[in-house]
Design an enzyme around this catalytic site. Structure first.
Site, short mmCIF file in Angstrom:
data_model
loop_
_atom_site.label_atom_id
_atom_site.label_comp_id
_atom_site.label_asym_id
_atom_site.label_seq_id
_atom_site.Cartn_x
_atom_site.Cartn_y
_atom_site.Cartn_z
N PHE A 224 -16.77 26.42 106.90
CA PHE A 224 -15.62 24.94 106.84
C PHE A 224 -14.10 25.30 106.53
O PHE A 224 -14.13 25.89 105.47
CB PHE A 224 -16.46 24.28 105.89
CG PHE A 224 -15.92 23.02 105.89
CD1 PHE A 224 -16.17 22.06 106.93
CD2 PHE A 224 -14.77 22.46 105.35
CE1 PHE A 224 -15.59 20.79 107.09
CE2 PHE A 224 -14.20 21.47 105.13
CZ PHE A 224 -14.51 20.39 106.18
N ASP B 217 -9.94 31.75 102.57
CA ASP B 217 -9.95 30.38 102.20
C ASP B 217 -10.47 29.81 100.84
O ASP B 217 -11.64 29.71 100.70
CB ASP B 217 -10.66 29.45 103.23
CG ASP B 217 -10.35 27.87 103.28
OD1 ASP B 217 -10.38 27.62 101.91
OD2 ASP B 217 -10.67 27.34 104.15
N LYS C 104 -7.26 21.24 97.71
CA LYS C 104 -8.06 20.51 96.63
C LYS C 104 -7.69 20.26 95.19
O LYS C 104 -6.87 19.50 95.14
CB LYS C 104 -9.62 20.97 96.81
CG LYS C 104 -10.29 20.58 98.23
CD LYS C 104 -11.81 20.58 98.06
CE LYS C 104 -12.25 20.05 99.53
NZ LYS C 104 -12.46 21.04 100.53
C1 LIG Z 1 -12.10 21.04 102.06
C2 LIG Z 1 -11.81 22.21 102.59
C3 LIG Z 1 -10.93 22.33 103.73
C4 LIG Z 1 -10.09 21.18 104.18
O1 LIG Z 1 -9.36 20.56 103.19
P1 LIG Z 1 -8.95 18.94 103.63
O2 LIG Z 1 -8.04 18.53 102.30
O3 LIG Z 1 -10.20 18.27 103.51
O4 LIG Z 1 -8.29 19.18 104.91
C5 LIG Z 1 -10.77 23.75 104.20
N1 LIG Z 1 -11.34 24.82 103.57
C6 LIG Z 1 -12.34 24.75 102.71
C7 LIG Z 1 -12.86 25.76 102.27
C8 LIG Z 1 -12.69 23.61 102.23
O5 LIG Z 1 -13.76 23.38 101.25
#
Ligand SMILES: *Cc1c(COP(=O)(O)O)cnc(C)c1O
Length: 425
Positions: A164, A249, A278
């Protein structure tokens, strides 16, 4: 179509938040009111939050709930952490936005501190997580053409199945979740998908066209999937050997969640590029960043990439305060210590409705016996017990409380989970 009727309201009434004779609406009324006017791209639990502090949120009727999701880790420091709120207030009273057409006095300090916290050289500030991922992809491709020598438009990026990374058209192009993809093509080419936690598959997919390997050190949305010991170190060794970038990520796994500043630290690994989001915004504003080695981020030159709001003064002020909180080490320590409490509590529930779980720090994916209900049903029952969580897939529930949670509160949440799983329904 007729022109919309704009109700006459004085600027004073607007400032005071007074709307036209609208009586306060109940939770049920507000949920019903959303239905015709709000796109249905979410299926929230039926709770309408009106205020929050620390680990607790309160709904419209004044019912209190323990927040065991923490905005998918956007609220690592809890709701309205006093130091973060103070930093935001101070900045609101001075300067909020300049665009990057001009310099502003908060950006250098933010970038310096964030680079120092992560042990990397340069920062590219953005807003949302998906933007950080998109920016990381662009930087990696440019690096591949300019530094690695990949022929124009041939660069590939290797990613993991069940990933994700966000919701843009390019990012869903390499998702393996059909719900996230169906109906949104055509997709962006240039991605190779391999199974997660499989170094041999990764090695087979990397070749002279590969710009980067992009992975989550722990797959959050997939259900808090933790790779085997040695996987991240193996990715680092493989990418170094093949002159490929390692992009981690850490948007959900980073900034204290797992007991370290970055989840890659559990294997002593330093990626070339780290994506943050986040929690970087302190639960106040969207703040994300690509943080990386100078050789990588310096491929960007003026005009080639940008964002109107990226690194704005308010974001930089809050982001700086977040980095300063993390630099104390207190939150990482709490995540480690309370992570043991969480793990022990969940271990005690295995066989009592929990069929298995994975946890690191204050982060857990809990597989519930499907006979007891879906993750959604368990989440709704927990909500009625005053605990907010979110299901991921099927019968998995994710726990990710604010890192400010107390041992007592964590115990209460675990007790509520036990009641929900062992009581007859
Ligand atoms: C939440 C998330 C994203 C995307 O972040 P948004 O601020 O919702 O665009 C990307 N990578 C990971 C691992 C995430 O948990």
């Amino acid at each position: 179509m007729t022109a919309p009727v704009v109700p006459a309201r004085s600027p004073e009434a607007v400032a005071a938040g007074v709307s036209e004779a609208a009586p306060a609406r109940s939770s049920a009324e507000l949920i019903r009111a959303e239905e015709p006017v709000l796109a249905h791209n979410y299926h929230p639990l039926p709770v309408v939050v009106a205020r929050a502090e620390g680990t607790w949120v309160e709904d419209v009727e004044g019912r209190r709930y323990l927040d065991m999701l923490a905005g998918y880790s956007a609220l690592n420091f809890g709701h309205r952490h006093p130091l973060l709120i103070e930093a935001a207030h101070r900045q609101l009273d001075r300067l909020t936005l300049t665009s990057r057409a001009f310099h502003h006095d908060r950006l250098a300090g933010f970038a310096e501190r964030l680079a120092e916290l992560t042990g990397l050289d340069m920062v590219l500030p953005m807003n949302t997580g998906a933007e950080a991922v998109e920016s990381g992809i662009k930087v990696a491709r440019k690096w591949a053409y300019e530094v690695k020598g990949v022929p124009a438009d041939r660069a590939t990026i290797v990613v993991a199945a069940e990933n994700f990374h966000g919701r843009t058209t390019t990012i869903v192009s390499f998702s393996t979740d059909e719900t996230a993809r169906t109906g949104f093509g055509p997709f962006t080419p240039g991605f190779r998908i391999v199974p997660y936690n499989d170094l041999a598959a990764l090695e087979a997919a990397v070749d002279e066209t590969t710009a980067a390997v992009l992975i989550e050190p722990i797959q959050g949305e997939a259900g808090v999937i933790i790779p085997d010991d040695g996987y991240l170190a193996g990715v680092r060794e493989l990418t170094r050997r093949t002159n490929t970038l390692f992009i981690a990520d850490e948007i959900q796994s980073g900034l204290g969640r797992t007991g370290r500043t970055l989840a890659v630290e559990h294997e002593g690994v330093v990626p070339d590029v780290v994506l943050l989001g986040k929690a970087l915004g302190g639960g106040i504003v969207p703040v994300s960043a690509v943080v990386g080695r100078r050789e990588v981020l310096s491929v960007l030159r003026p005009g080639e990439h940008g964002s109107t709001f990226g690194g704005n003064p308010l974001a930089a002020a809050v982001g700086t305060a977040v980095v300063e909180l993390l630099a104390t080490g207190e939150f990482q320590r709490r995540a480690t210590e309370l992570g043991t409490v969480l793990r022990d509590g969940l271990t005690g529930l295995v066989g009592k409705g929990v069929v298995g779980f994975r946890s690191r720090g204050l982060w857990a994916g809990v597989d519930i016996d499907p006979a007891l209900g879906t993750g959604r049903e368990v989440s709704e029952r927990l909500m009625r017990e005053g605990v907010l969580v979110k299901d991921t897939h099927g019968s998995t529930v994710r726990l990710a409380p604010p890192l400010t949670i107390t041992g007592e509160e964590l115990g209460a949440a675990l007790a509520a989970l036990e009641r929900v799983l062992t009581r007859r329904v």
